[in-house]
Design an enzyme around this catalytic site. Structure first.
Site, PDB file in Angstrom:
ATOM      1  N   LYS A 249       0.849  -1.205   0.000  1.00 12.31           N
ATOM      2  CA  LYS A 249       0.000   0.000   0.000  1.00 12.31           C
ATOM      3  C   LYS A 249       0.883   1.253   0.000  1.00 12.31           C
ATOM      4  CE  LYS A 249      -3.860  -2.426   2.091  1.00 12.31           C
ATOM      5  NZ  LYS A 249      -4.641  -2.836   3.261  1.00 12.31           N
TER       6      LYS A 249
ATOM      7  N   GLN B 224      -4.938  -1.645   9.536  1.00  5.86           N
ATOM      8  CA  GLN B 224      -4.755  -2.941   8.874  1.00  5.86           C
ATOM      9  C   GLN B 224      -5.290  -4.064   9.760  1.00  5.86           C
ATOM     10  OE1 GLN B 224      -3.691  -3.222   5.755  1.00  5.86           O
ATOM     11  NE2 GLN B 224      -3.696  -5.439   5.685  1.00  5.86           N
TER      12      GLN B 224
ATOM     13  N   ASP C 161     -11.001   2.931   4.116  1.00  7.80           N
ATOM     14  CA  ASP C 161     -11.341   1.527   3.906  1.00  7.80           C
ATOM     15  C   ASP C 161     -12.851   1.298   3.837  1.00  7.80           C
ATOM     16  OD1 ASP C 161      -9.676  -0.593   3.588  1.00  7.80           O
ATOM     17  OD2 ASP C 161      -9.465  -1.041   5.699  1.00  7.80           O
TER      18      ASP C 161
END
Ligand code: GUN
Length: 302
Positions: free
Chosen positions: A53, A97, A120
């Site tokens: 990422k 994450q 997200d």
């Protein structure tokens, strides 16, 4: 031969488009888009994903504000970090994450992210917006799958879709996105009886079970479209003196299934790169909105 749905190629095209969007807005915004990826603990797969990422951010000119915290970090300390990022005007997107170390509650962490900076799409408010069909950041993996389908000319309208897996990260938002694109959706999960009877009916099969190669040739209908979200390392067979690169596989036995279906995503190179690309889309979209720029990425947010 089936069509291979190439996530790497589409992700590259999206990166080019995002780079153009950043270049066009940079002088008015006065700063580049910023993304903070928070990693807690030492899950080895997460290390690879977070690094991918951050590399993708660097490629297109998104500034990274990542933090890696030890697994022993108390929850209030992680929340404090998130609150500091919420208040940081250079940060447009924040991502925690997953998975988190045992004992750290993901719900309260995800809820502490400013929903306006939710890169997200996993904040309760943004999942609610998805449920109601309101615009907002979308969960990256399912949004990436929708983009992969539409750019390959695959319409889901009226199709019988089966999603295997009901996680908040993939299965649930996938089912909602397919439903709002007018597919008829069934969600199967670990307690589903006779999975094969369901998967065989699927014109579109999305497998996000997190179990290596559980879908074989007999599980799929001829000419189905198969999307494999899984990514697993197969044990290396090789001499110890000649270590081999670990082989990756998905939740689907690609070699068995590919010749029977109309289209399939490879592992690696299918869904994985699309997850990263959609994270960038969410971040650049947030930046355009935070900086009062024109917003041109709506077609990518299902
Ligand atoms: N872990 C594996 N994939 C993802 C993802 O897309 N987002 C987050 N937050 N964690 C993940």
């Amino acid at each position: 031969m089936s069509l291979k749905l190439d996530g790497r190629k589409l992700a590259k095209e999206l990166e080019d488009r995002l780079q153009f969007e950043i270049a066009s807005g940079l002088s008015k915004a006065g700063r580049p888009p910023g993304l903070a990826v928070i990693r807690v603990g030492e899950d080895p797969a997460s290390g690879v994903y977070v690094s991918n990422k951050e590399k993708a951010c660097a490629r297109i000119g998104v500034a990274s504000f990542g933090t890696h915290l030890p697994s022993t970090t108390p929850l209030p300390e992680v929340i404090q970090k998130i609150q500091a990022l919420n208040a940081n005007e250079k940060v447009d997107g924040i991502l925690v994450q997953l998975p988190l170390p045992a004992g750290i509650d993901s719900t309260s962490l995800l809820m502490s992210i400013d929903p306006e900076k939710d890169a997200d799409g996993l904040h309760t408010l943004n999942l609610g917006k998805l449920l109601k069909g309101e615009s907002g950041p979308r969960s990256c993996t399912p949004a990436g799958i929708m983009a992969l389908l539409s750019t390959n000319g695959i319409s889901v309208e009226g199709k019988r879709a089966v999603v295997v897996g009901r996680s908040i990260l993939v299965g649930q938002p996938m089912a909602l996105m397919l439903q709002s694109a007018n597919a008829t959706v069934t969600v199967a999960h670990s307690k589903t009886k006779d999975l094969i009877d369901l998967t065989r009916q699927a014109e579109l099969l999305v497998v996000a079970a997190g179990r290596p190669q559980i879908i074989g040739r007999d599980h799929v209908r001829s000419n189905a479209v198969v999307i494999d979200v899984g990514i697993h390392r197969l044990p290396c067979v090789g001499l110890e003196e000649q270590p081999q690169k670990p082989k990756l596989c998905g939740d689907v036995c690609f070699n068995e299934v590919a010749s029977k279906v109309a289209a399939i995503t490879p592992v690696p190179g299918g869904v994985g790169p699309m997850t990263v690309a959609m994270l960038l889309v969410n971040t650049v979209s947030r930046w355009q909105q935070h900086c009062g720029l024109s917003f041109n990425l709506g077609d990518l947010l299902p």
